[in-house]
Design a protein around this motif. Sequence first.
Motif, PDB file in Angstrom:
ATOM      1  N   MET A 177       0.847  -1.182   0.000  1.00 11.87           N
ATOM      2  CA  MET A 177       0.000   0.000   0.000  1.00 11.87           C
ATOM      3  C   MET A 177       0.890   1.242   0.000  1.00 11.87           C
ATOM      4  SD  MET A 177      -2.969   1.216   2.626  1.00 11.87           S
ATOM      5  CE  MET A 177      -4.248   0.286   1.839  1.00 11.87           C
ATOM      6  N   ASP A 178       0.455   2.240  -0.731  1.00  8.12           N
ATOM      7  CA  ASP A 178       1.185   3.492  -0.863  1.00  8.12           C
ATOM      8  C   ASP A 178       1.141   4.272   0.457  1.00  8.12           C
ATOM      9  OD1 ASP A 178       2.424   5.738  -1.785  1.00  8.12           O
ATOM     10  OD2 ASP A 178       0.759   6.396  -3.049  1.00  8.12           O
ATOM     11  N   TRP A 179       2.305   4.658   0.955  1.00  6.69           N
ATOM     12  CA  TRP A 179       2.396   5.395   2.223  1.00  6.69           C
ATOM     13  C   TRP A 179       1.756   6.765   2.147  1.00  6.69           C
ATOM     14  CZ3 TRP A 179       3.816   3.719   6.911  1.00  6.69           C
ATOM     15  CH2 TRP A 179       4.433   2.472   6.969  1.00  6.69           C
ATOM     16  N   THR A 180       1.758   7.384   0.973  1.00  9.61           N
ATOM     17  CA  THR A 180       1.191   8.730   0.859  1.00  9.61           C
ATOM     18  C   THR A 180      -0.300   8.740   1.159  1.00  9.61           C
ATOM     19  OG1 THR A 180       0.895   8.483  -1.533  1.00  9.61           O
ATOM     20  CG2 THR A 180       2.944   9.520  -0.779  1.00  9.61           C
TER      21      THR A 180
ATOM     22  N   ASP B 299      -8.899  -1.516  -0.707  1.00 14.63           N
ATOM     23  CA  ASP B 299      -8.662  -2.955  -0.669  1.00 14.63           C
ATOM     24  C   ASP B 299      -9.962  -3.641  -1.056  1.00 14.63           C
ATOM     25  OD1 ASP B 299      -8.033  -5.575  -0.179  1.00 14.63           O
ATOM     26  OD2 ASP B 299      -7.448  -5.284   1.905  1.00 14.63           O
ATOM     27  N   ASP B 300     -10.092  -3.990  -2.318  1.00 18.02           N
ATOM     28  CA  ASP B 300     -11.341  -4.537  -2.844  1.00 18.02           C
ATOM     29  C   ASP B 300     -11.824  -5.778  -2.104  1.00 18.02           C
ATOM     30  OD1 ASP B 300     -11.478  -2.543  -4.691  1.00 18.02           O
ATOM     31  OD2 ASP B 300     -10.587  -3.717  -6.306  1.00 18.02           O
ATOM     32  N   THR B 301     -10.920  -6.525  -1.506  1.00 20.15           N
ATOM     33  CA  THR B 301     -11.335  -7.766  -0.858  1.00 20.15           C
ATOM     34  C   THR B 301     -12.138  -7.517   0.410  1.00 20.15           C
ATOM     35  OG1 THR B 301      -9.277  -7.906   0.398  1.00 20.15           O
ATOM     36  CG2 THR B 301      -9.333  -8.998  -1.762  1.00 20.15           C
ATOM     37  N   LEU B 302     -11.994  -6.336   1.022  1.00 15.52           N
ATOM     38  CA  LEU B 302     -12.706  -6.061   2.269  1.00 15.52           C
ATOM     39  C   LEU B 302     -14.159  -5.654   2.053  1.00 15.52           C
ATOM     40  CD1 LEU B 302     -10.036  -4.105   4.340  1.00 15.52           C
ATOM     41  CD2 LEU B 302     -10.840  -6.433   4.704  1.00 15.52           C
ATOM     42  N   PHE B 303     -14.408  -4.797   1.062  1.00 13.36           N
ATOM     43  CA  PHE B 303     -15.735  -4.219   0.925  1.00 13.36           C
ATOM     44  C   PHE B 303     -16.479  -4.614  -0.333  1.00 13.36           C
ATOM     45  CE2 PHE B 303     -13.679  -1.293   3.891  1.00 13.36           C
ATOM     46  CZ  PHE B 303     -14.650  -1.220   4.874  1.00 13.36           C
ATOM     47  N   VAL B 304     -15.768  -5.010  -1.356  1.00 16.15           N
ATOM     48  CA  VAL B 304     -16.411  -5.298  -2.638  1.00 16.15           C
ATOM     49  C   VAL B 304     -16.287  -6.782  -2.949  1.00 16.15           C
ATOM     50  CG1 VAL B 304     -16.486  -4.723  -5.093  1.00 16.15           C
ATOM     51  CG2 VAL B 304     -15.855  -2.973  -3.431  1.00 16.15           C
ATOM     52  N   GLY B 305     -17.411  -7.412  -3.237  1.00 18.81           N
ATOM     53  CA  GLY B 305     -17.414  -8.825  -3.565  1.00 18.81           C
ATOM     54  C   GLY B 305     -16.964  -9.071  -4.999  1.00 18.81           C
TER      55      GLY B 305
ATOM     56  N   LEU C  68      -0.558   8.753   4.829  1.00 17.17           N
ATOM     57  CA  LEU C  68      -0.192  10.071   5.345  1.00 17.17           C
ATOM     58  C   LEU C  68      -1.326  11.078   5.159  1.00 17.17           C
ATOM     59  CD1 LEU C  68       3.569  10.339   4.340  1.00 17.17           C
ATOM     60  CD2 LEU C  68       2.604   9.921   6.623  1.00 17.17           C
ATOM     61  N   GLU C  69      -2.100  10.922   4.094  1.00 23.59           N
ATOM     62  CA  GLU C  69      -3.284  11.776   3.905  1.00 23.59           C
ATOM     63  C   GLU C  69      -4.284  11.552   5.030  1.00 23.59           C
ATOM     64  OE1 GLU C  69      -5.008  11.169   0.050  1.00 23.59           O
ATOM     65  OE2 GLU C  69      -3.207  11.839  -0.996  1.00 23.59           O
ATOM     66  N   ALA C  70      -4.446  10.306   5.459  1.00 23.70           N
ATOM     67  CA  ALA C  70      -5.352  10.007   6.576  1.00 23.70           C
ATOM     68  C   ALA C  70      -4.822  10.616   7.874  1.00 23.70           C
ATOM     69  CB  ALA C  70      -5.536   8.493   6.721  1.00 23.70           C
ATOM     70  N   VAL C  71      -3.511  10.572   8.057  1.00 26.42           N
ATOM     71  CA  VAL C  71      -2.907  11.185   9.244  1.00 26.42           C
ATOM     72  C   VAL C  71      -3.118  12.697   9.199  1.00 26.42           C
ATOM     73  CG1 VAL C  71      -0.733  11.642  10.442  1.00 26.42           C
ATOM     74  CG2 VAL C  71      -1.225   9.336   9.595  1.00 26.42           C
ATOM     75  N   TRP C  72      -2.916  13.307   8.031  1.00 31.48           N
ATOM     76  CA  TRP C  72      -3.114  14.738   7.880  1.00 31.48           C
ATOM     77  C   TRP C  72      -4.570  15.121   8.180  1.00 31.48           C
ATOM     78  CZ3 TRP C  72      -0.990  19.171   8.175  1.00 31.48           C
ATOM     79  CH2 TRP C  72      -1.552  20.296   7.581  1.00 31.48           C
ATOM     80  N   ALA C  73      -5.526  14.362   7.657  1.00 32.00           N
ATOM     81  CA  ALA C  73      -6.943  14.624   7.918  1.00 32.00           C
ATOM     82  C   ALA C  73      -7.247  14.485   9.408  1.00 32.00           C
ATOM     83  CB  ALA C  73      -7.816  13.673   7.099  1.00 32.00           C
ATOM     84  N   THR C  74      -6.618  13.511  10.054  1.00 35.29           N
ATOM     85  CA  THR C  74      -6.794  13.327  11.493  1.00 35.29           C
ATOM     86  C   THR C  74      -6.248  14.532  12.252  1.00 35.29           C
ATOM     87  OG1 THR C  74      -6.673  10.929  11.246  1.00 35.29           O
ATOM     88  CG2 THR C  74      -6.271  11.816  13.448  1.00 35.29           C
ATOM     89  N   ALA C  75      -5.086  15.020  11.848  1.00 35.12           N
ATOM     90  CA  ALA C  75      -4.486  16.192  12.496  1.00 35.12           C
ATOM     91  C   ALA C  75      -5.370  17.424  12.331  1.00 35.12           C
ATOM     92  CB  ALA C  75      -3.090  16.448  11.933  1.00 35.12           C
ATOM     93  N   ILE C  76      -5.919  17.609  11.143  1.00 32.02           N
ATOM     94  CA  ILE C  76      -6.811  18.746  10.918  1.00 32.02           C
ATOM     95  C   ILE C  76      -8.060  18.613  11.791  1.00 32.02           C
ATOM     96  CG2 ILE C  76      -8.348  19.828   9.218  1.00 32.02           C
ATOM     97  CD1 ILE C  76      -6.122  19.332   7.146  1.00 32.02           C
ATOM     98  N   GLY C  77      -8.642  17.421  11.819  1.00 25.70           N
ATOM     99  CA  GLY C  77      -9.808  17.183  12.674  1.00 25.70           C
ATOM    100  C   GLY C  77      -9.498  17.466  14.137  1.00 25.70           C
TER     101      GLY C  77
END
Length: 166
Positions: A1-4, A59-65, A7-16
């Motif tokens: 998985m791409d780290w960027t 991750d298609d395997t988690l949510f999409v059949g 990092l976007e999720a971390v950034w959104a968490t920091a803003i929140g």
Amino acid sequence: MDWTIQLEAVWATAIGMGLGGLVGLERELKDRPAGFRTHMLVAGAAALLVGIGRLALGDDTLFVGTSGQLRVDPLRLVEAVIAGVAFIGAGTIFARHGGDTVAGITTAASLLMVAVVGIAAGFHYYALAAAATVLTLLVLVLLNMCDRLLRRGHTRGGSKDEDGAC
């Protein structure tokens, strides 16, 4: 998985967390049961849960059949945030001893609001999250000032406007 992406999720968490902290600071300055850190953590948790949901959608395997249909609704994470905040908010509400008054409802509502701000940040709706934070602070600060002015006028024999507004 791409780290960027993470990092976007971390950034959104920091803003929140930052936006939630602004509301929490107002509550802290008024010595309410949930203050700066609690509001930051609630908003951050909401943003992070949404961020995790967004990552998991990749991750298609988690949510999409295999047929391409959604197996699990990722918006259930939002429902989980609201349920968790309801539990925390209920802990801030209590009845005062020997009276009919209840305290902490505004703080519980502010916790719900910062959770929604965190959800907006988690979905990368930063302008919406910032605007909701400003609106929340306006309600908490300006309407509190208005309420104090009305009460002061009422206790000195003054009268409120006909509609009770400032």
